[in-house]
Scaffold this motif. Structure first.
Motif, short mmCIF file in Angstrom:
data_model
loop_
_atom_site.label_atom_id
_atom_site.label_comp_id
_atom_site.label_asym_id
_atom_site.label_seq_id
_atom_site.Cartn_x
_atom_site.Cartn_y
_atom_site.Cartn_z
N ASP A 138 33.54 -113.20 52.02
CA ASP A 138 34.78 -113.73 52.04
C ASP A 138 35.48 -114.48 53.20
OD1 ASP A 138 35.27 -112.81 49.21
OD2 ASP A 138 36.33 -111.14 49.75
N ALA A 139 34.83 -113.92 54.22
CA ALA A 139 35.45 -114.48 55.41
C ALA A 139 34.76 -115.71 55.77
CB ALA A 139 35.20 -113.58 56.75
N ARG A 169 32.07 -111.14 40.18
CA ARG A 169 33.59 -111.43 40.03
C ARG A 169 34.04 -112.76 41.12
NH1 ARG A 169 34.35 -105.85 40.57
NH2 ARG A 169 34.71 -106.10 42.80
N ARG A 170 33.10 -113.12 41.91
CA ARG A 170 33.72 -114.03 43.04
C ARG A 170 32.73 -115.26 42.78
NH1 ARG A 170 34.46 -109.30 45.40
NH2 ARG A 170 35.85 -108.96 47.22
N MET A 214 39.09 -111.06 45.75
CA MET A 214 39.10 -112.50 45.97
C MET A 214 38.33 -113.15 44.99
SD MET A 214 38.13 -114.65 49.40
CE MET A 214 39.46 -113.92 50.36
N THR A 215 38.88 -114.32 44.44
CA THR A 215 38.26 -115.14 43.60
C THR A 215 37.94 -116.62 44.05
OG1 THR A 215 40.66 -115.72 42.55
CG2 THR A 215 39.05 -113.86 41.46
N TYR A 216 36.99 -117.33 43.56
CA TYR A 216 36.78 -118.76 43.99
C TYR A 216 36.74 -119.54 42.84
CZ TYR A 216 35.28 -116.24 48.44
OH TYR A 216 35.32 -115.47 49.51
N PRO A 217 37.63 -120.55 42.72
CA PRO A 217 37.75 -121.48 41.63
C PRO A 217 36.11 -122.29 41.49
CG PRO A 217 39.81 -121.66 42.76
CD PRO A 217 38.85 -120.88 43.59
N ASP A 218 35.77 -122.34 42.48
CA ASP A 218 34.47 -123.26 42.35
C ASP A 218 33.09 -122.36 42.25
OD1 ASP A 218 34.78 -122.31 44.81
OD2 ASP A 218 33.95 -123.98 45.79
N ARG A 219 33.45 -120.94 42.35
CA ARG A 219 32.38 -119.95 42.43
C ARG A 219 31.18 -120.41 42.98
NH1 ARG A 219 33.45 -115.91 39.05
NH2 ARG A 219 31.43 -115.51 38.53
N ASP A 233 31.48 -103.19 50.02
CA ASP A 233 32.51 -103.84 50.38
C ASP A 233 32.68 -104.63 51.42
OD1 ASP A 233 33.94 -102.70 48.08
OD2 ASP A 233 34.74 -101.09 49.16
N LEU A 234 31.93 -104.05 52.54
CA LEU A 234 31.78 -104.88 53.90
C LEU A 234 31.01 -106.16 53.49
CD1 LEU A 234 32.34 -105.10 56.89
CD2 LEU A 234 30.50 -103.58 57.18
N VAL A 235 29.83 -106.02 52.74
CA VAL A 235 29.02 -107.32 52.36
C VAL A 235 29.99 -108.30 51.62
CG1 VAL A 235 27.48 -108.26 50.90
CG2 VAL A 235 26.86 -106.19 52.10
N LEU A 236 30.78 -107.87 50.82
CA LEU A 236 31.77 -108.68 50.12
C LEU A 236 32.79 -109.27 51.20
CD1 LEU A 236 32.19 -106.64 46.92
CD2 LEU A 236 30.84 -108.93 47.34
N ALA A 237 33.46 -108.35 52.00
CA ALA A 237 34.40 -109.07 53.05
C ALA A 237 33.86 -109.81 54.01
CB ALA A 237 34.93 -107.79 53.88
#
Length: 316
Positions: free
Chosen positions: A303-304, A25-26, A1-6, A296-300
């Motif tokens: 993201d949520a 990356r995010r 997942m990427t966020y335009p506003d980072r 991966d779970l931290v990032l998920a």
């Protein structure tokens, strides 16, 4: 997942490299040492909307107050005893952790420490490497694992996984919890001292935190007895460390396998000289597989949160 506003995120303390790559990356990531002066944070750090830290670093009330835009704390651990959860709840800050994905590796290490301690594996390794065996020094006889009464202090996810691994060899599996579980074949012992007295091996798998501090005290160690062995893959603070050192030195218990310590990375010097003690540098979840899954779970969870969805593994 990427966020335009980072969105800005604080990486608090040292983090896993794979996790850092995912964050970078995010997000716009600002690294903040665990011993940073919180009174002089620059505006771009104070604007952070998320904080990510290892469980042993956590996030105090002072850290939260120093980050007024903070929305979520993502923990790279199961334990959250180093997070002021009440303060986070009061400020509306969400907290997530990484349960389940490290259960098997922590349980494996607990069993490994059990065998290493009872069968003198570490001491015998030193005997061979030093050349003492070749010079004729005979290793001491060890005890037996098979048939022992295994007591598990804390029958949560990890405690159950430990029990499952030991079912084929244990004479009996006992457990002590705040309350009795209704879905296990293991024997519940309500009184902590009686639980220790009935156990040949006591495996500490309970959660940490102030309520568990020195839960294993001098009285429990005395009840465990001179042939008893204690294994700790929980938190160092759960055992009264001074009482443990004294019990080992006086041979009031037979041995210990320890992955965690009260003031990590400091280890009581007396433990370093004891052949009946096996020491690890807090390696319970330290496999490539667990650490990737934890990251991966931290990032998920992050993201949520930023997608306005429920957290996968919320603490608060």
């Amino acid at each position: 997942m990427t966020y335009p506003d980072r969105p800005p995120v604080v990486a608090y303390g040292r983090l896993n490299p794979y996790l850092m790559e995912g964050l970078e990356r995010r997000f716009t990531v600002h690294s903040l040492p665990a011993d940073a002066d919180l009174t002089t944070l620059p505006p771009h750090v104070r604007a952070a909307r998320a904080l990510v830290s290892f469980g042993s670093t956590g996030a105090s009330a002072a850290v939260m107050d120093a980050l007024p835009a903070l929305e979520i704390i993502g923990l790279f651990s199961v334990g959250y005893d180093k997070v002021d959860v009440d303060h986070a709840r009061a400020k509306g800050i969400r907290v997530s952790n990484t349960p389940d994905v490290l259960t098997d590796d922590v349980a494996d290490l607990a069993v490994g420490l059990l065998y290493a301690t009872i069968r003198n594996i570490a001491a015998n390794d030193r005997l061979v490497r030093s050349g003492a065996w070749e010079r004729g020094e005979a290793p001491a006889l060890s005890a037996r694992v098979t048939g022992r009464r295994i007591g598990i202090l804390g029958l949560g996810r990890i405690g159950r996984a430990i029990g499952k691994r030991l079912e084929p060899v244990a004479g009996q599996i006992l457990y002590h919890n705040r309350r009795e579980a209704t879905d296990t074949p293991y024997t519940y012992v309500a009184d902590a001292i009686d639980f220790a007295r009935q156990s040949d091996v006591l495996i500490v798998a309970t959660s940490g935190g102030p309520e568990a501090a020195s839960l294993v005290d001098a009285a429990m160690l005395e009840a465990l007895g001179p042939e008893g062995v204690i294994i700790n893959i929980s938190r160092g603070s759960v055992i009264d460390e001074d009482a443990l050192v004294a019990a080992l030195a006086d041979k009031r218990i037979a041995g210990a396998g320890l992955d965690v310590f009260a003031a990590e990375p400091h280890v009581p010097p007396a433990l370093l000289t004891m052949d009946n003690v096996v020491l690890q540098p807090h390696q319970g979840s330290a496999t490539v597989h667990s650490r990737k899954a934890m990251a991966d779970l931290v990032l998920a969870n992050l993201d949520a949160h930023f997608a306005g969805k429920p957290l996968l593994t919320p603490v608060v």
